[in-house]
Design an enzyme around this catalytic site. Structure first.
Site, PDB file in Angstrom:
ATOM      1  N   ALA A 173      21.597  18.832 -63.059  1.00 22.92           N
ATOM      2  CA  ALA A 173      21.856  18.633 -64.483  1.00 22.92           C
ATOM      3  C   ALA A 173      23.248  19.165 -64.796  1.00 22.92           C
ATOM      4  O   ALA A 173      23.523  20.338 -64.549  1.00 22.92           O
ATOM      5  CB  ALA A 173      20.815  19.364 -65.313  1.00 22.92           C
ATOM      6  N   ARG A 177      25.858  14.103 -69.904  1.00 23.21           N
ATOM      7  CA  ARG A 177      25.949  13.490 -71.225  1.00 23.21           C
ATOM      8  C   ARG A 177      26.401  12.040 -71.149  1.00 23.21           C
ATOM      9  O   ARG A 177      25.897  11.179 -71.825  1.00 23.21           O
ATOM     10  CB  ARG A 177      26.917  14.299 -72.106  1.00 23.21           C
ATOM     11  CG  ARG A 177      26.164  15.074 -73.174  1.00 23.21           C
ATOM     12  CD  ARG A 177      27.081  15.946 -73.971  1.00 23.21           C
ATOM     13  NE  ARG A 177      27.728  16.940 -73.098  1.00 23.21           N
ATOM     14  CZ  ARG A 177      28.434  17.972 -73.533  1.00 23.21           C
ATOM     15  NH1 ARG A 177      28.610  18.141 -74.823  1.00 23.21           N
ATOM     16  NH2 ARG A 177      28.973  18.830 -72.704  1.00 23.21           N
ATOM     17  N   GLU A 181      23.711  32.794 -57.394  1.00 23.13           N
ATOM     18  CA  GLU A 181      24.915  33.352 -56.757  1.00 23.13           C
ATOM     19  C   GLU A 181      26.182  32.968 -57.517  1.00 23.13           C
ATOM     20  O   GLU A 181      27.100  33.782 -57.658  1.00 23.13           O
ATOM     21  CB  GLU A 181      24.993  32.863 -55.308  1.00 23.13           C
ATOM     22  CG  GLU A 181      26.163  33.388 -54.495  1.00 23.13           C
ATOM     23  CD  GLU A 181      26.105  34.898 -54.271  1.00 23.13           C
ATOM     24  OE1 GLU A 181      26.832  35.597 -55.004  1.00 23.13           O
ATOM     25  OE2 GLU A 181      25.362  35.371 -53.396  1.00 23.13           O
ATOM     26  N   GLY A 229      31.978  33.779 -59.063  1.00 22.30           N
ATOM     27  CA  GLY A 229      32.233  32.458 -58.466  1.00 22.30           C
ATOM     28  C   GLY A 229      31.796  32.329 -57.027  1.00 22.30           C
ATOM     29  O   GLY A 229      30.618  32.453 -56.698  1.00 22.30           O
ATOM     30  N   LYS A 239      28.085  39.203 -66.474  1.00 24.24           N
ATOM     31  CA  LYS A 239      28.030  39.345 -65.020  1.00 24.24           C
ATOM     32  C   LYS A 239      27.671  40.780 -64.631  1.00 24.24           C
ATOM     33  O   LYS A 239      26.891  41.016 -63.701  1.00 24.24           O
ATOM     34  CB  LYS A 239      29.383  38.953 -64.435  1.00 24.24           C
ATOM     35  CG  LYS A 239      29.721  37.479 -64.687  1.00 24.24           C
ATOM     36  CD  LYS A 239      31.195  37.210 -64.431  1.00 24.24           C
ATOM     37  CE  LYS A 239      31.564  35.769 -64.705  1.00 24.24           C
ATOM     38  NZ  LYS A 239      33.042  35.584 -64.733  1.00 24.24           N
TER      39      LYS A 239
END
Lengths: 430, 430
Positions: free
Chosen positions: A10, A46, A131, A136, A207
């Site tokens: 998605a 979208r 992760e 990143g 984070k």
């Protein structure tokens, strides 16, 4: 070779397209490492017709992302839509409830709802992996969950927002002021049109709260992060820090001890001997201190389609291998709720910058306020007058309780001698 | 809570005792993370009565370490005896053949025999794990095997020997010469009485060959590592490097491409902008460059009982969780045998130091040899005479094939103008 792991994605922005590109490019290698192929079977986004540089016609197209949770051919749902709530969260709940494993890069959603999603994943006995949500491409979730699993982690901290680090590095190298560098970063696409999530420290706080929970076995507590950003750092601060042997970095810092859970995002002065001082541009880095391993340091690209896709697919490989356990390294019922630590009791050194009127008695007033609050001054530097006639005074304190510095600044902030709000940063130990 | 994972340990030196201490101290936390307790049931070492600071009377004592492989109560054997062959290897084979998982910190054994041990582990469907064999406490095996698993790794390199890095850092900070620092390191216990394994690069080569196999999916090829050490680095080299903006580090470097597998341990000049330049003292660090993740950087303690025990127990936790796969990330039959790459074709810059007689025509001779071999000189620095009347000439080359520098030095090394063997180092790109 066993059955492929079938994936529904998605969100087909740069990261979603990056995941498809990566699986196309490294598919054979990944199948060897994962023990079976990883195949995308369905996608949702979208705009179906947008050119993403990858062929999506070979996948099932689904208009409503939540419907991916019910896609009969998918074993795993990957969510790259973003947003703490809304469609991302609806999809997460639906996928886990439908007994599908779930992989996401969505730090805001995990920071806010990770605990309840982990409960759902445990109930369904499927994987919840994120992760890519922290730092990143750096495998720091894995590093903490598994690599450092033998240790009681005493402290975890790092540079968690690439936009802020880019801005601070650029201010450092060019001597520019914050606003100029921010505008430039926005023009280059390194900063959002509304940059507040990044520059006010919210993204880093998301984070940090994830790292803290993993490190300490505590319940995720995003709301308890004391969050500050980099808006108030000026070029002169960076120059003074450099003269003192430091670089300025936005550091997310978490510690857990008998006093509770401490979580803070704030600008710090980082000594040149510390590895974080050498993390420049949009690079991220995380330090974890364990009671046996000592200091571990992980560094790499904190954003971008390639690194983020790398982390998403690493999660998929773990799922394909059947090598995944609880989302927070231990069952949710084991995660302890900790009180918020009293940061005033923390001891450390601080950098304080005051803009003051250039007149007799001001330094005495500052020195008295510091003395009255019990702050011991290591050095005080006064520089010549600025354009508006005010004078910059920089103070570096000796080690002491943070509460004392806060008290001194509170007292001073009401003084007519000051021409602007005081600014302070913590000084990281080596 | 499920049944404990039962462990037999061979070798109770500092690391073996460290593993027991760690399991005692962090046992409850480890059980929460591993999903079940990890219990030592049996031990073996040379001297039963030696005081190790840990109580070993609670464990079965076995005189012959190989007998641990047949211990009926043990699920896993941990080997901390050391040595590429002998008792360590006998135990490894016996344990795997008996269907027990096997964990080791033994880099020499894995470098030489890892492939055949991985075959045995696969056949028995048990784990073979060796996180502690490379870079001590840093979870770099996991980082490559799993964290970076989505990537084709193009290059892996790092600082893999703490003794050499300690010596080079100390030479840098004190301006001392190699022999003086080595003696000091030996006195402090940082270097062995016979230091050749460390300072001649053999230990780093062991680790590099393991990293290369994991990174590239190639068969382990320790014998193909071109191995050099740090004996020939003098204080003046480090000073010249510093003046040029570099630090000297012993770097293990591996690359795989169409030309084959390149593996080399050699001193390099590392630019200050590269993270390896800031790795000092006995710290280790590994860089992995992936085609999607970019550059990942892992740093931490490369040795010591605490960090090594942390890595050993991380392996045990993976085994307790049932989360382990093939030792080299993919089945041994998938590992490809690669020809050795022709290093002469590699392009790069080099630092060359020559000690020459102080007389007319020597510089012309050097310049001619470089020109004849096709080496383009970026800079040449001649310093005043040394005590023996010889003069130091340092050359930094432009980028070119390594073959050319080797040819020029071969030609020069026969010249009566030289008062010592030429010394050269490669220059790492940023």
């Amino acid at each position: 070779m066993s059955e492929p792991l079938r994936v529904a994605i998605a969100g087909l922005g740069t990261v979603g397209a990056g995941v498809i590109r990566l699986l196309d490019a490294n598919g054979e290698l990944i199948a060897r490492r994962a023990g079976r192929p990883i195949e995308v079977v369905a996608v949702s986004a979208r705009d179906r017709s947008k050119d993403r540089g990858v062929d999506i016609d070979r996948f099932d197209w689904v208009d409503d992302p939540t419907a991916l949770a019910r896609h009969p051919g998918a074993d795993v749902v990957v969510e790259l839509v973003g947003g703490a709530d809304g469609p991302a969260l609806a999809l997460a709940r639906a996928a886990l409830d439908a007994g599908k494993s779930f992989v996401t890069a969505n730090k805001a959603m995990i920071a806010h709802h990770g605990f309840s999603l982990a409960e759902a994943a445990e109930k369904a006995d499927v994987a919840l992996k994120f992760e890519a949500a922290v730092a990143g491409g750096i495998p720091v979730i894995k590093g903490l969950r598994e690599g450092a699993a033998a240790n009681a982690i005493t402290r975890v901290y790092g540079i968690l927002n690439g936009t802020c680090n880019y801005i601070l590095s650029k201010m450092e190298s060019d001597g520019s002021d914050f606003d100029a560098v921010l505008s430039e970063a926005q023009a280059l696409g390194y900063a959002e049109a509304d940059p507040s999530f990044d520059i006010d420290g919210v993204d880093a706080a998301h984070k940090l709260s994830i790292l803290a929970s993993l490190s300490f076995g505590t319940r995720p507590a995003f709301d308890d992060v004391a969050t500050g950003g980099v808006r108030h750092v000026v070029a002169a601060d960076i120059a003074e820090a450099a003269a003192l042997g430091y670089r300025v970095r936005l550091v997310g810092m978490a510690e857990a001890d008998a006093g509770g859970l401490f979580q803070r995002v704030h600008p710090y002065l980082v000594p040149l001997r510390h590895p974080l001082a050498h993390v420049s541009d949009s690079i991220n880095a995380v330090v974890a201190e364990g009671n046996y391993v000592g200091r571990l340091f992980f560094q790499g690209a904190g954003a971008g389609d390639g690194p983020t896709a790398s982390a998403v697919v690493a999660d998929l490989i773990d799922i394909a291998r059947g090598e995944f356990g609880p989302a927070y390294a231990m069952p949710v019922e084991s995660l302890t709720a900790q009180p918020v630590a009293d940061s005033g009791e923390r001891r450390g050194r601080a950098y304080v910058r005051l803009m003051v009127q250039d007149r007799v008695g001001v330094l005495a007033e500052i020195a008295a306020a510091m003395r009255d609050a019990g702050v011991s001054i290591e050095s005080l530097i006064q520089r010549g007058a600025a354009a508006d006639g005010s004078v910059m005074v920089v103070i570096v304190t000796h080690e002491g309780p943070e509460r004392c510095v806060a008290q001194a600044l509170e007292k001073l902030s009401g003084s007519p001698s000051l021409t602007g709000a005081p600014m302070w940063m913590y000084i990281l130990g080596e």
